[in-house]
Design a protein around this motif. Structure first.
Motif, mmCIF file in Angstrom:
data_model
loop_
_atom_site.group_PDB
_atom_site.id
_atom_site.type_symbol
_atom_site.label_atom_id
_atom_site.label_comp_id
_atom_site.label_asym_id
_atom_site.label_seq_id
_atom_site.Cartn_x
_atom_site.Cartn_y
_atom_site.Cartn_z
ATOM 1 N N THR A 99 12.347 4.749 -16.145
ATOM 2 C CA THR A 99 11.921 5.150 -14.950
ATOM 3 C C THR A 99 12.981 5.287 -13.794
ATOM 4 O O THR A 99 14.104 4.432 -13.863
ATOM 5 C CB THR A 99 10.708 4.645 -14.332
ATOM 6 N N THR A 100 12.895 5.895 -12.787
ATOM 7 C CA THR A 100 13.520 5.971 -11.801
ATOM 8 C C THR A 100 12.363 5.979 -10.393
ATOM 9 O O THR A 100 11.317 6.279 -10.508
ATOM 10 C CB THR A 100 14.518 7.101 -11.353
ATOM 11 N N GLY A 101 12.937 5.531 -9.238
ATOM 12 C CA GLY A 101 12.239 5.535 -8.084
ATOM 13 C C GLY A 101 11.133 4.284 -7.956
ATOM 14 O O GLY A 101 10.281 4.699 -6.973
ATOM 15 N N PHE A 102 11.379 3.364 -8.749
ATOM 16 C CA PHE A 102 10.128 2.319 -8.633
ATOM 17 C C PHE A 102 10.210 1.831 -7.509
ATOM 18 O O PHE A 102 9.225 1.465 -6.710
ATOM 19 C CB PHE A 102 10.616 1.106 -9.759
ATOM 20 N N ASP A 103 11.190 1.244 -6.724
ATOM 21 C CA ASP A 103 11.126 0.447 -5.280
ATOM 22 C C ASP A 103 10.370 1.440 -4.277
ATOM 23 O O ASP A 103 9.482 1.036 -3.604
ATOM 24 C CB ASP A 103 12.559 0.169 -4.950
ATOM 25 N N ALA A 104 10.523 2.702 -4.258
ATOM 26 C CA ALA A 104 10.090 3.631 -3.329
ATOM 27 C C ALA A 104 8.468 3.830 -3.674
ATOM 28 O O ALA A 104 7.574 3.664 -2.734
ATOM 29 C CB ALA A 104 10.630 5.125 -3.346
ATOM 30 N N TYR A 105 8.159 3.811 -4.984
ATOM 31 C CA TYR A 105 6.821 3.836 -5.406
ATOM 32 C C TYR A 105 6.042 2.612 -4.920
ATOM 33 O O TYR A 105 4.894 2.592 -4.202
ATOM 34 C CB TYR A 105 6.672 4.097 -6.877
ATOM 35 N N ALA A 106 6.523 1.428 -5.246
ATOM 36 C CA ALA A 106 5.976 0.282 -4.860
ATOM 37 C C ALA A 106 5.780 -0.032 -3.440
ATOM 38 O O ALA A 106 4.877 -0.300 -2.862
ATOM 39 C CB ALA A 106 7.135 -0.970 -5.528
ATOM 40 N N ALA A 107 6.804 0.681 -2.624
ATOM 41 C CA ALA A 107 6.527 0.344 -1.339
ATOM 42 C C ALA A 107 5.534 1.401 -0.671
ATOM 43 O O ALA A 107 4.541 1.124 0.323
ATOM 44 C CB ALA A 107 7.755 0.993 -0.423
ATOM 45 N N SER A 108 5.246 2.555 -1.451
ATOM 46 C CA SER A 108 4.245 3.548 -0.970
ATOM 47 C C SER A 108 2.780 3.021 -1.202
ATOM 48 O O SER A 108 1.847 3.340 -0.564
ATOM 49 C CB SER A 108 4.512 4.800 -1.601
ATOM 50 N N VAL A 109 2.765 1.989 -2.204
ATOM 51 C CA VAL A 109 1.283 1.411 -2.649
ATOM 52 C C VAL A 109 0.921 0.407 -1.974
ATOM 53 O O VAL A 109 -0.061 -0.309 -2.137
ATOM 54 C CB VAL A 109 1.029 1.538 -4.168
ATOM 55 N N GLN A 110 1.970 -0.279 -1.070
ATOM 56 C CA GLN A 110 1.999 -1.831 -0.641
ATOM 57 C C GLN A 110 0.719 -2.043 0.264
ATOM 58 O O GLN A 110 -0.030 -3.108 0.160
ATOM 59 C CB GLN A 110 3.336 -2.202 -0.086
ATOM 60 N N ASP A 111 0.295 -1.132 1.062
ATOM 61 C CA ASP A 111 -0.511 -1.128 1.992
ATOM 62 C C ASP A 111 -2.111 -1.023 1.218
ATOM 63 O O ASP A 111 -3.224 -1.411 2.155
ATOM 64 C CB ASP A 111 -0.699 -0.154 3.088
ATOM 65 N N TRP A 112 -2.267 -0.746 0.076
ATOM 66 C CA TRP A 112 -3.727 -0.312 -0.452
ATOM 67 C C TRP A 112 -4.003 -1.788 -1.337
ATOM 68 O O TRP A 112 -4.018 -1.748 -2.413
ATOM 69 C CB TRP A 112 -3.516 0.624 -1.535
ATOM 70 N N THR A 113 -4.471 -2.430 -0.376
ATOM 71 C CA THR A 113 -5.074 -3.895 -0.760
ATOM 72 C C THR A 113 -6.367 -3.348 -1.461
ATOM 73 O O THR A 113 -7.118 -2.290 -1.280
ATOM 74 C CB THR A 113 -5.263 -4.826 0.401
ATOM 75 N N LEU A 114 -7.080 -4.338 -2.116
ATOM 76 C CA LEU A 114 -8.352 -4.121 -2.846
ATOM 77 C C LEU A 114 -9.532 -3.941 -1.633
ATOM 78 O O LEU A 114 -10.159 -3.218 -1.880
ATOM 79 C CB LEU A 114 -8.774 -5.590 -3.603
ATOM 80 N N GLU A 115 -9.058 -4.531 -0.583
ATOM 81 C CA GLU A 115 -10.377 -4.388 0.618
ATOM 82 C C GLU A 115 -10.096 -3.043 1.068
ATOM 83 O O GLU A 115 -11.093 -2.145 1.238
ATOM 84 C CB GLU A 115 -10.193 -5.472 1.602
ATOM 85 N N ARG A 116 -9.041 -2.480 1.303
ATOM 86 C CA ARG A 116 -8.687 -1.245 1.887
ATOM 87 C C ARG A 116 -9.017 -0.116 0.852
ATOM 88 O O ARG A 116 -9.950 0.866 1.135
ATOM 89 C CB ARG A 116 -7.292 -0.648 2.042
ATOM 90 N N GLY A 117 -8.804 -0.276 -0.407
ATOM 91 C CA GLY A 117 -9.098 0.598 -1.538
ATOM 92 C C GLY A 117 -10.862 0.700 -1.622
ATOM 93 O O GLY A 117 -11.338 1.565 -1.909
ATOM 94 N N ALA A 118 -11.379 -0.367 -1.606
ATOM 95 C CA ALA A 118 -12.921 -0.283 -1.616
ATOM 96 C C ALA A 118 -13.544 0.279 -0.441
ATOM 97 O O ALA A 118 -14.415 0.918 -0.782
ATOM 98 C CB ALA A 118 -13.305 -1.758 -2.008
ATOM 99 N N ALA A 119 -13.020 0.192 0.512
ATOM 100 C CA ALA A 119 -13.612 0.955 1.698
ATOM 101 C C ALA A 119 -13.212 2.197 1.550
ATOM 102 O O ALA A 119 -14.236 2.978 2.077
ATOM 103 C CB ALA A 119 -12.802 0.283 3.074
ATOM 104 N N VAL A 120 -12.386 2.750 1.149
ATOM 105 C CA VAL A 120 -12.019 4.099 1.059
ATOM 106 C C VAL A 120 -12.878 4.880 0.003
ATOM 107 O O VAL A 120 -13.141 6.006 -0.052
ATOM 108 C CB VAL A 120 -10.464 4.568 0.786
ATOM 109 N N THR A 121 -12.751 4.084 -1.280
ATOM 110 C CA THR A 121 -13.241 4.936 -2.317
ATOM 111 C C THR A 121 -14.744 4.521 -2.745
ATOM 112 O O THR A 121 -15.257 5.260 -3.621
ATOM 113 C CB THR A 121 -12.419 4.234 -3.678
ATOM 114 N N GLY A 122 -15.260 3.316 -2.238
ATOM 115 C CA GLY A 122 -16.782 3.112 -2.384
ATOM 116 C C GLY A 122 -16.805 2.395 -3.552
ATOM 117 O O GLY A 122 -18.005 2.182 -3.940
ATOM 118 N N VAL A 123 -15.805 1.975 -4.224
ATOM 119 C CA VAL A 123 -15.970 1.169 -5.551
ATOM 120 C C VAL A 123 -15.588 -0.241 -5.233
ATOM 121 O O VAL A 123 -14.591 -0.619 -4.382
ATOM 122 C CB VAL A 123 -14.585 1.515 -6.425
ATOM 123 N N PRO A 124 -16.545 -1.303 -5.699
ATOM 124 C CA PRO A 124 -16.482 -2.716 -5.306
ATOM 125 C C PRO A 124 -14.855 -3.171 -5.593
ATOM 126 O O PRO A 124 -14.306 -2.863 -6.591
ATOM 127 C CB PRO A 124 -17.405 -2.947 -6.060
#
Length: 470
Positions: A99-124
Motif C-alpha cells: 500500500t501507499t499513503g498509510f500515514d495520511a489515511y491514519a491521520a484522517s481517521v484519528q478523530d473518529w473515536t468510538l464515542e464520536r462514531g456512535a454519536a454520528v452513526t447511531g450504532v452503539p
C-alpha cells in the motif's frame, strides 16, 4: 481486483471464510444464490455481521447487526479503522509491502473515536468495537457490499472507505479473504468485462493510458479509438445541466427512478431535446421519452451469456419469442446503425454478428482475459458452439453490410408512437436536428458504450413502433 469492476475472491472462498461482513447488502433477498454460499460458511462456523439501516431478512441470520443511520457509512468505516489502529491490529507487513499513503489515511481517521462514531452513526460503541476487532483478527474475512453502498451521491467515497478497511487489515490477495461488490443488476459484470463503461476497453483496459491496448483494438475493429474518457452517469447529468448534453439514448436503465436526486433527474430528462428509451417496460424514464423502442427480455427471449459477480460465464438460451414487435437489443441498435456509415468505421458493429467463440478467442488475444473463460454446468467445454447465430443475428450482419446510404444529419420521425423516415420529433410538427448535438447511450449491463455525433440514421417504418407495457 482494484481499479476494475470486480471482486477479489470467488464464491467458493466465501464458504471457507471465518468472517463475512455484508455492508449495505440484503443478499438473502437480492442475491439468493450468493447467500446460499454464505449460509454454507455459517454452517461451517463462520460469523456473519450485517451493516444496514434496516433489519433485513439477511440481518436475521447475522451474529451481529449494526443498524447505522442512513448516509453514515463513511463515518462508521472511519471509526472502525480508528479502533483497529488504536488497538494495534493493523496488518503492518501488508501495509508496508502493498500500500501507499498509510500515514495520511491514519491521520484522517484519528478523530473518529468510538464515542464520536456512535454519536454520528447511531450504532452503539461496543458494536462498532466488536466489528473492528472481529474483522481485524479474523484469519479469513470477506467484506461484501452492493446497492446500499453504491446508490448514494457519494458512492465512490463509500466504496473507497470499505476498500481502505481491507487494505488496513490485509484481507486482500489471499485465499478466503477479499473485497466483493455484489452486482446490483443481472449481467452488470458481463457488461463491464465487455467494455460497457466510459473509461475502459473490453477487459478493463484503460482507453486513455493504455496505448498498446488501443492499438490492438484498432487493428481488430478497423476503426480509430479516441483516447478520451466518456462521461459517467453522474457526469452526464452534470453535462445536461450545463447544456453540453442535449440528446440521450437509454438502454435498459431507469434513471428517473434509480438516481439519487429524483427531482433533479426528472427535470434534466424533461429538458433534453431528445430522449430515446429502449426497454422491456414503459418505465418512468420511458414515460418522458420522445421514442420508446420495445426490447426483448434478456432472460427468456434472447440468446447469449450472462457473467455473474465471480466472473462465471453462463449460457442463456432463448425460451420464448418476444411479444409483438419487441426485438433483441443488438438488433434494435443495428437497424439505425446500419445507416450511419458505409465504410469500415462500422467494423465494431460487425463483431456483433460473430459467434461467441470468435469473440472469446479474439478477446483473449487482445489481452482481455488472463485465462480461459469459465463456463458453468453442462455448457463447459462447448465454447466453439456456445452462441450459434440465430436468424436475428444474421439479419444484423446483413443490415450492416448491405447499408449503402451515407447521410448528413441524424434524423427520425415519430407520429403516435410510430417511427418513420425523416425527423425525430416530440410532436409531428416539431423538428429536432441532432447534427450539432451529442447523442449519448446511457446503458446498463445489457448494452454497449458508444457516443454518436454528426451522423445519420433512418429506421424502416414500423420496425420498432410498439410500446411494450406489461
Amino acid at each position: 481486483m482494484f481499479g476494475a469492476g470486480g471482486g477479489t475472491s470467488s464464491y467458493e472462498e466465501v464458504e471457507q471464510a471465518d468472517l463475512i461482513v455484508l455492508w449495505g447488502s440484503n443478499a438473502r433477498e437480492a442475491h439468493p444464490i450468493f447467500f446460499h454460499h454464505v449460509l454454507k460458511a455459517v454452517r461451517n462456523g463462520a460469523r456473519l455481521i450485517v451493516v444496514d439501516p434496516r433489519r433485513t431478512a439477511t440481518a436475521a441470520f447475522a451474529d451481529l447487526w449494526l443498524g447505522l443511520d442512513v448516509g453514515t457509512d463513511i463515518a462508521l468505516s472511519n471509526t472502525v479503522a480508528r479502533e483497529i489502529l488504536a488497538a494495534g491490529l493493523e496488518h503492518r507487513d501488508f501495509i508496508a509491502r502493498a500500500t501507499t499513503g498509510f500515514d495520511a489515511y491514519a491521520a484522517s481517521v484519528q478523530d473518529w473515536t468510538l464515542e464520536r462514531g456512535a454519536a454520528v452513526t447511531g450504532v452503539p460503541a461496543e458494536a462498532i468495537r466488536e466489528l473492528a476487532h472481529a474483522y481485524a483478527t479474523a484469519d479469513r474475512a470477506i467484506l461484501c457490499w452492493t446497492l446500499g453502498i453504491t446508490e448514494h451521491h457519494n458512492a465512490v467515497d463509500n466504496v473507497l472507505a470499505l476498500i481502505d478497511l481491507g487494505l488496513l487489515t490485509g484481507h486482500v490477495g489471499r485465499y478466503g479473504s477479499g473485497l466483493n461488490p455484489l452486482r446490483g443488476q443481472n449481467n452488470v459484470q458481463g457488461g463491464g468485462d465487455m467494455g460497457a463503461i466510459p473509461n475502459k476497453l473490453p477487459g478493463f483496459q484503460d482507453i486513455e493510458k493504455d496505448a498498446d491496448a488501443r492499438a490492438r483494438f484498432e487493428a481488430a475493429w478497423g476503426v480509430p479509438i479516441e483516447p478520451r474518457y466518456g462521461w459517467t452517469i453522474t457526469q452526464q447529468f452534470d453535462a445536461m445541466e450545463r447544456g453540453d448534453l442535449t440528446a440521450l439514448y437509454v438502454i435498459g436503465e431507469n434513471p428517473a427512478s434509480s438516481e439519487a436526486d429524483n427531482q433533479r433527474t426528472r427535470r434534466l430528462l424533461e429538458g433534453l431535446d431528445t430522449l430515446v428509451v429502449q426497454d422491456i417496460f414503459l418505465t418512468r424514464t420511458a414515460e418522458l421519452a420522445d421514442v420508446v423502442l420495445p426490447a426483448s427480455n434478456a432472460a427468456f427471449e434472447t440468446e447469449g451469456t450472462v457473467t455473474n459477480s465471480e466472473r462465471r460465464v453462463q449460457r442463456v438460451r432463448k425460451a420464448l419469442n418476444p411479444p409483438g414487435e419487441a426485438k433483441d437489443d443488438i438488433l434494435i441498435l443495428a437497424i439505425p446503425a446500419s445507416h450511419l456509415s458505409t465504410d469500415e468505421r462500422m467494423g465494431a458493429l460487425h463483431l456483433m454478428g460473430q459467434r461467441l467463440a470468435d469473440v472469446v478467442q479474439q478477446s483473449t488475444a487482445l489481452g482481455m482475459f488472463d485465462g480461459k473463460a469459465q463456463l458453468s454446468g453442462h455448457d463447459a467445454g462447448k465454447v466453439s458452439t456456445l452462441h450459434e447465430m440465430s436468424e436475428d443475428v444474421l439479419t444484423i450482419r446483413r443490415a450492416i453490410t448491405q447499408s449503402t446510404q451515407q447521410c448528413n444529419e441524424v434524423r427520425m420521425n415519430v407520429s403516435e408512437g410510430q417511427i418513420h423516415h425523416g425527423i425525430l420529433t416530440r410532436t409531428d410538427a416539431a423538428c429536432i436536428d441532432l447534427k450539432a448535438t451529442s447523442l449519448v447511450f446511457l446503458l446498463n449491463a445489457r448494452g454497449l458504450d458508444a457516443t454518436i455525433g454528426n451522423q445519420c440514421f433512418e429506421s424502416n417504418p414500423g420496425d420498432l413502433s410498439s410500446h411494450r407495457v406489461e
